[in-house]
Design a protein around this motif. Sequence first.
Motif, PDB file in Angstrom:
ATOM      1  N   LEU B  35       0.554  -1.399   0.244  1.00  0.00           N
ATOM      2  CA  LEU B  35       0.084  -0.204  -0.033  1.00  0.00           C
ATOM      3  C   LEU B  35       1.223   1.203  -0.197  1.00  0.00           C
ATOM      4  CD1 LEU B  35      -2.771   0.862  -0.492  1.00  0.00           C
ATOM      5  CD2 LEU B  35      -2.834   0.408   2.386  1.00  0.00           C
ATOM      6  N   GLU B  36       1.970   0.957   0.741  1.00  0.00           N
ATOM      7  CA  GLU B  36       2.787   2.417   1.011  1.00  0.00           C
ATOM      8  C   GLU B  36       3.270   3.120  -0.702  1.00  0.00           C
ATOM      9  OE1 GLU B  36       3.405   4.872   3.267  1.00  0.00           O
ATOM     10  OE2 GLU B  36       1.138   3.766   3.572  1.00  0.00           O
ATOM     11  N   ALA B  37       3.807   1.762  -1.080  1.00  0.00           N
ATOM     12  CA  ALA B  37       4.159   1.629  -2.453  1.00  0.00           C
ATOM     13  C   ALA B  37       3.566   2.202  -3.507  1.00  0.00           C
ATOM     14  CB  ALA B  37       4.698   0.891  -2.809  1.00  0.00           C
ATOM     15  N   LEU B  38       2.258   2.314  -3.538  1.00  0.00           N
ATOM     16  CA  LEU B  38       1.110   2.271  -4.567  1.00  0.00           C
ATOM     17  C   LEU B  38       1.505   2.920  -4.666  1.00  0.00           C
ATOM     18  CD1 LEU B  38      -0.864   0.512  -5.733  1.00  0.00           C
ATOM     19  CD2 LEU B  38      -3.243   1.057  -4.374  1.00  0.00           C
ATOM     20  N   SER B  39       1.313   3.997  -3.911  1.00  0.00           N
ATOM     21  CA  SER B  39       1.339   5.538  -4.473  1.00  0.00           C
ATOM     22  C   SER B  39       2.372   6.457  -5.492  1.00  0.00           C
ATOM     23  CB  SER B  39       1.403   6.763  -3.386  1.00  0.00           C
ATOM     24  OG  SER B  39       0.477   6.542  -2.236  1.00  0.00           O
ATOM     25  N   ARG B  40       3.101   5.161  -5.603  1.00  0.00           N
ATOM     26  CA  ARG B  40       4.482   5.712  -6.465  1.00  0.00           C
ATOM     27  C   ARG B  40       4.785   4.683  -7.401  1.00  0.00           C
ATOM     28  NH1 ARG B  40       6.697   5.586  -1.015  1.00  0.00           N
ATOM     29  NH2 ARG B  40       7.563   3.214  -2.041  1.00  0.00           N
ATOM     30  N   PHE B  41       3.866   3.497  -7.183  1.00  0.00           N
ATOM     31  CA  PHE B  41       3.749   2.973  -8.419  1.00  0.00           C
ATOM     32  C   PHE B  41       3.240   3.608  -9.530  1.00  0.00           C
ATOM     33  CE2 PHE B  41       0.540  -0.368 -10.516  1.00  0.00           C
ATOM     34  CZ  PHE B  41       1.317  -0.750 -11.278  1.00  0.00           C
ATOM     35  N   THR B  42       2.038   4.076  -9.168  1.00  0.00           N
ATOM     36  CA  THR B  42       1.078   4.882 -10.741  1.00  0.00           C
ATOM     37  C   THR B  42       1.844   6.769 -10.408  1.00  0.00           C
ATOM     38  OG1 THR B  42      -0.723   5.349  -9.412  1.00  0.00           O
ATOM     39  CG2 THR B  42      -0.196   3.005 -11.191  1.00  0.00           C
ATOM     40  N   GLY B  43       1.754   7.476 -12.107  1.00  0.00           N
ATOM     41  CA  GLY B  43       2.055   8.873 -11.622  1.00  0.00           C
ATOM     42  C   GLY B  43       0.581   9.555 -11.030  1.00  0.00           C
TER      43      GLY B  43
END
Lengths: 313, 330
Positions: B35-43
Amino acid sequence: MHVARAVVAAASYAYRLASLKVEADLDLPDLSPWDGPSAAVPDIVIRLDEVPTQLQGADCIEAIFQTRGRDEYLLTLPGTGRVLVRRGREIAIEPERDADPINMRALLIGPIQAVLWHQRGLLPLQASTVVIGGRAVALAGPPAAGKSAFAAVLAQAGHEILADDLCVIEADGSSGSAIVLPGVTQLRLWRDTLDQLGIAAKGLRAALSGKEKFLVDCWVGCREKRPLAAVFALARQSNVALTVQRLSGMAAMNTLREVVHMRRAASALGCDGDIAAGLTRLSRAAVPVWRLSLPDDPACLPEAMGKILRAVE
Amino acid sequence: MRSGKIWWLASYPKSGNTWLRAWLWTLVSDKPVELEALSRFTGNAASRWQFDRALGIPSAALSYDQECNLRPAAFEVLATETRPPAFFKVHDAYHLTPEGKALFPRAATAGAVYVVRDPRAVAVSLSHHMAEPLDQSIAFMEDHNAALARSTRVLSDDLRQRLLRWSEHVESWLGAPFAVHLVRYEDMQADPHAACAAVAAFLGLPCDSATIAAAVEAASFSRLQAQERASGFTEKPRHAAAFFREGRADGWRQVLTPKQVARIVAAHGAMMQRCNYDLSLTPRVAGRAAACQPNAAFSTGPRQSASQRQAPRRARTTPGRARRRRPKQE
């Protein structure tokens, strides 16, 4: 061409930017009036003039700017106008007909000033700087990190403001230490910050059109260069604890690289080598770099100030 | 997958965008969702930081109109500089900039997945997310000038995003001049395997049954909710109790008053019908008065007991009788 020739002929202003004399065709109330010899030759000239739509022989063409070598940077902003910066000493401006002059001033004082310093071989950081114990403390970070708001809290506690939003660092030739130049000492503060500080917005000059951002000049500014004591990289985030952590090695270097002002433009101008050298000098001068994690809550700023003061003691 | 182009993951706020991104995470990485990395997975199409980086100028020095006029140029830069697959989360409506250019330029676009959710459920979810009364959220969804990051008093991490009215938002994306795959939140819930497979096929991602099953399982609502409880989620507003709250398609039937439902249907009925939402559905339990309270933080109040649920339906609209509970502060 619709450039205001009448204005060029009628008005000429002189200001001080660090130790430099700035002569301008337009009023730039963010800057201090020139207080040196009136006959001094200007170091930087800002003219209302015709600005080309393209740079002849440009070696870098980006979405909104072009560069030729290190000497020329052309910015084109639809609805605002074009700005050409040459050799770190000449700025030509051609505003669009209905452009709000406030927005052009904001460009000149922020991004264009940073380009100017890059061309002059100095290192501009995205940081507001205050004086603590006679030395400069830089509060660095991206837009919306709260740099100016934090500087205002420190100013309210009696610390002089050295520069808002742009921290220009030069190397002291003899000692190798890092020196911060004095800059614009009026803080650009948002309405929410003013309310939190108990400052009335009425009567303050707007810093941008359509936004409640104001120029605040109610604290003491420092007009002298100061040695750089520390850089605090502000990292504001919801749901984090207030912490301060000393960075070292590559972590410190990478953090500083992230806050180099107008880095993309500087890179296009071929200033990467200067930036790397400047950052290396900061490292050799043992300027401490701290990461200050801030919760997204302005109430934490007094406590954060305490952490900064203890860290630079 | 076309390279050098952006796939827009578009939706009105609180309509399942994060869930969609969680599916794509697993489809692309074949790993459990972080979840924490999800914001960085997509622009993030509204990211101020991304805009500044792409154009090489700090947006803090620009007016709103300047920002908006330059966003298409920023997207064209991002389209060429983002490593494929270039997914960008979007909450803006598909609209024109003040100088008349498409905000999301065709030259930068591969296509869009648009998630639509029943506006009656959106209103409830939005009121929790914004910690505001339900009527305020309903009014927001009717406002042609509605926008995210709209405050002029502070610089937010995101650029201002025009939403238009809820039904205008849906219409704007369905009429965009590039390929748009429409997925309904309710279908993501009812048959996630089919919905996920259709999205994957549209995006040119692996869509064999085993891969889709793994993605659906890894990104189940309960797993996302558990992760948020364990370690938080950066996209949750400070004043909201939780980002992943209930995840039900028809939870609104326990919350909205008949009057509120009628108001939403009156405002958006035509688009709701176009999206196959049943306009005849009514609240199961008479609305909770707390939702009608002006200036009150939203709460659904305590859960109804079985006897209460079976009681004759009667709207409780007297604000003074409302039982309110402030959202949990973290």
